[in-house]
Design a protein around this motif. Structure first.
Motif, short mmCIF file in Angstrom:
data_model
loop_
_atom_site.label_atom_id
_atom_site.label_comp_id
_atom_site.label_asym_id
_atom_site.label_seq_id
_atom_site.Cartn_x
_atom_site.Cartn_y
_atom_site.Cartn_z
N ALA A 260 41.72 -44.72 -0.46
CA ALA A 260 41.74 -43.48 -1.24
C ALA A 260 40.46 -42.68 -1.02
CB ALA A 260 41.92 -43.79 -2.72
N ALA A 261 39.32 -43.38 -0.98
CA ALA A 261 38.05 -42.70 -0.76
C ALA A 261 38.00 -42.09 0.64
CB ALA A 261 36.90 -43.68 -0.96
N ILE A 262 38.44 -42.83 1.65
CA ILE A 262 38.44 -42.32 3.02
C ILE A 262 39.42 -41.14 3.14
CG2 ILE A 262 38.93 -42.86 5.43
CD1 ILE A 262 36.39 -44.15 4.39
N GLY A 263 40.58 -41.27 2.51
CA GLY A 263 41.56 -40.19 2.55
C GLY A 263 41.01 -38.90 1.94
N ALA A 264 40.25 -39.04 0.85
CA ALA A 264 39.67 -37.85 0.23
C ALA A 264 38.63 -37.20 1.14
CB ALA A 264 39.03 -38.24 -1.11
N VAL A 265 37.81 -38.02 1.80
CA VAL A 265 36.80 -37.48 2.70
C VAL A 265 37.45 -36.77 3.89
CG1 VAL A 265 34.98 -38.13 4.33
CG2 VAL A 265 35.02 -39.14 2.04
N LEU A 266 38.56 -37.31 4.38
CA LEU A 266 39.24 -36.70 5.52
C LEU A 266 40.12 -35.52 5.12
CD1 LEU A 266 40.39 -39.90 7.48
CD2 LEU A 266 38.35 -38.49 7.88
N GLY A 267 40.25 -35.27 3.83
CA GLY A 267 41.11 -34.19 3.37
C GLY A 267 42.58 -34.54 3.41
N GLU A 268 42.91 -35.82 3.56
CA GLU A 268 44.29 -36.29 3.56
C GLU A 268 44.67 -36.67 2.13
OE1 GLU A 268 46.55 -36.42 5.99
OE2 GLU A 268 45.17 -35.51 7.43
N TRP A 269 44.99 -35.65 1.34
CA TRP A 269 45.20 -35.87 -0.09
C TRP A 269 46.49 -36.64 -0.37
CZ3 TRP A 269 40.90 -35.46 -2.43
CH2 TRP A 269 39.95 -34.52 -1.98
N GLY A 270 47.45 -36.56 0.51
CA GLY A 270 48.67 -37.35 0.34
C GLY A 270 48.37 -38.84 0.45
N ILE A 271 47.59 -39.21 1.46
CA ILE A 271 47.19 -40.61 1.62
C ILE A 271 46.33 -41.05 0.45
CG2 ILE A 271 45.76 -42.16 3.01
CD1 ILE A 271 46.73 -40.73 5.49
N CYS A 272 45.45 -40.16 0.03
CA CYS A 272 44.57 -40.47 -1.10
C CYS A 272 45.40 -40.75 -2.36
CB CYS A 272 43.60 -39.31 -1.34
SG CYS A 272 42.50 -39.56 -2.75
N ALA A 273 46.39 -39.90 -2.63
CA ALA A 273 47.21 -40.06 -3.84
C ALA A 273 48.04 -41.33 -3.77
CB ALA A 273 48.12 -38.84 -4.01
N ARG A 274 48.63 -41.60 -2.59
CA ARG A 274 49.44 -42.81 -2.47
C ARG A 274 48.59 -44.08 -2.55
NH1 ARG A 274 52.83 -41.90 2.85
NH2 ARG A 274 51.17 -40.37 3.29
N SER A 275 47.38 -44.02 -2.04
CA SER A 275 46.48 -45.17 -2.16
C SER A 275 46.10 -45.40 -3.62
CB SER A 275 45.22 -44.94 -1.32
OG SER A 275 45.53 -44.83 0.06
N ALA A 276 45.83 -44.31 -4.34
CA ALA A 276 45.52 -44.44 -5.76
C ALA A 276 46.70 -45.02 -6.53
CB ALA A 276 45.13 -43.08 -6.33
N ALA A 277 47.92 -44.61 -6.15
CA ALA A 277 49.12 -45.16 -6.79
C ALA A 277 49.25 -46.65 -6.48
CB ALA A 277 50.36 -44.40 -6.31
N GLN A 278 48.95 -47.02 -5.24
CA GLN A 278 48.98 -48.44 -4.87
C GLN A 278 47.98 -49.23 -5.71
OE1 GLN A 278 50.74 -50.93 -3.52
NE2 GLN A 278 50.48 -50.50 -1.34
N LEU A 279 46.81 -48.68 -5.91
CA LEU A 279 45.79 -49.33 -6.73
C LEU A 279 46.31 -49.53 -8.15
CD1 LEU A 279 42.92 -50.34 -7.33
CD2 LEU A 279 42.23 -47.94 -7.64
N ALA A 280 46.91 -48.49 -8.73
CA ALA A 280 47.42 -48.58 -10.09
C ALA A 280 48.53 -49.61 -10.21
CB ALA A 280 47.93 -47.21 -10.55
N VAL A 281 49.45 -49.62 -9.25
CA VAL A 281 50.56 -50.59 -9.27
C VAL A 281 50.03 -52.02 -9.22
CG1 VAL A 281 52.49 -51.51 -7.91
CG2 VAL A 281 52.31 -49.05 -8.32
N ASN A 282 49.03 -52.26 -8.37
CA ASN A 282 48.47 -53.60 -8.26
C ASN A 282 47.74 -54.02 -9.52
OD1 ASN A 282 48.37 -55.06 -5.32
ND2 ASN A 282 48.79 -52.88 -5.13
N LEU A 283 46.98 -53.13 -10.10
CA LEU A 283 46.26 -53.45 -11.33
C LEU A 283 47.22 -53.80 -12.45
CD1 LEU A 283 43.43 -50.74 -11.32
CD2 LEU A 283 43.22 -53.15 -10.70
N VAL A 284 48.22 -52.96 -12.64
CA VAL A 284 49.20 -53.19 -13.71
C VAL A 284 50.00 -54.47 -13.45
CG1 VAL A 284 51.29 -52.29 -14.81
CG2 VAL A 284 49.38 -50.76 -14.32
N GLY A 285 50.40 -54.69 -12.21
CA GLY A 285 51.19 -55.87 -11.88
C GLY A 285 50.43 -57.16 -12.11
N VAL A 286 49.17 -57.21 -11.70
CA VAL A 286 48.37 -58.42 -11.88
C VAL A 286 48.18 -58.72 -13.35
CG1 VAL A 286 46.05 -59.39 -11.59
CG2 VAL A 286 47.17 -58.26 -9.67
#
Length: 313
Positions: A260-286
């Motif tokens: 997500a951090a790399i995606g934000a730096v590269l301006g790839e906001w779609g990748i950034c958002a999906r990475s953040a969603a992946q992070l949230a899903v993993n946190l909630v699931g665990v």
């Protein structure tokens, strides 16, 4: 086996001694009268079968020893004794299935603190994940997963929810809510510096596809997180810590944060958002799976709650 040390007020020593001697899972009982200095009192020591420890600690707390004296437990790696063998055989259940709830609360409380060490490990893990992204290296990504310290607060959050310990929930939530954004900012700063000095180019990073699974959120993301959370909590409650390494490698919390951090730096906001969603899903699931595992475990005695926040000491 666990080694038990008790500092008991003189007036309660006979009751404490009787409680220890009455439990078949307790052996090697030692009484040192007047040995306690701070707090003052008598010192009792014993070895306790793990499957009997929760009940023993609960009985000592019922006598008020935890308020005016002290109770400490530590792991005994090797015990060569027929008496110890008999105590383990007499204790109900299996050691691997036993949950020592006070031990679990103390351990998760320790690992859920927001401190410089936690932030340093999480930042280093996210930086490693960032390096993995720009180099398209799965090996480096695995290293980032292992270094990440996030399972401690996640486990503490599950324990706090099951035991309704708001102090534990609050501490763990703060560690996660502050730790991940801080680590992601550090990673973004490192990525900006790397891009400015020519360490990597945007097109090279986007051309790599080995790590695309990190930001591809799907049903298996949740399934893996649930399985990892269950395995992690089983590992903590059964003292089989070796299984935790597999848990660290299974979930994509740190990789998602780094991506997500790399995606934000590269301006790839779609990748950034999906990475953040992946992070949230993993946190909630665990947390969900870990809490469910704890809720299904058999508690023979209530865990002591002093009403005070967990100590920082």
């Amino acid at each position: 086996m666990l080694h038990l040390r008790v500092i008991s007020p003189v007036g309660s020593t006979d009751q404490v001694l009787a409680a220890l001697r009455a439990d078949p899972g307790v052996t090697h009982v030692v009484l040192l009268r007047g040995a306690g200095i701070d707090p003052a009192g008598d010192v009792l020591q014993a070895d306790v079968a793990r499957e009997a420890a929760d009940g023993v600690v609960a009985s000592l707390c019922a006598l008020g020893v935890d308020r005016v004296g002290g109770v400490a437990l530590e792991q005994v790696d090797t015990s060569v004794s027929d008496a110890a063998d008999r105590a383990e055989e007499a204790a109900p259940g299996e050691a691997a299935d036993a949950v020592v709830w006070e031990e679990l609360v103390a351990r998760t409380g320790e690992e859920s603190r927001l401190n410089a060490t936690f932030l340093a490990f999480l930042s280093i893990a996210c930086l490693l994940a960032g390096v993995a992204v720009v180099t398209d290296s799965t090996i480096t990504l695995v290293g980032a997963m292992v270094v990440g310290p996030e399972f401690g607060p996640l486990a503490a959050l599950a324990v706090g929810l099951v035991l309704r310990r708001r102090d534990l929930v609050r501490r763990a939530a703060v560690a996660l809510a502050v730790g991940f954004p801080a680590a992601m900012l550090v990673t973004a700063g490192g990525a900006l510096l790397g891009a400015a000095t020519g360490l990597f180019r945007r097109d090279e990073v986007l051309a790599g596809d080995e790590l695309d699974f990190v930001f591809q959120v799907g049903p298996f993301s949740l399934i893996v997180a649930l399985l990892a959370g269950a395995a992690g909590m089983l590992s903590m409650t059964s003292a089989k810590s070796a299984a935790l390494v597999g848990v660290f490698i299974s979930v994509t919390t740190v990789p998602a944060a780094g991506y997500a951090a790399i995606g934000a730096v590269l301006g790839e906001w779609g990748i950034c958002a999906r990475s953040a969603a992946q992070l949230a899903v993993n946190l909630v699931g665990v947390v969900t799976a870990a809490a469910l595992v704890l809720a299904l475990r058999n508690r023979r005695a209530p865990v002591r709650d002093t009403g005070r926040p967990l100590s920082d000491g």
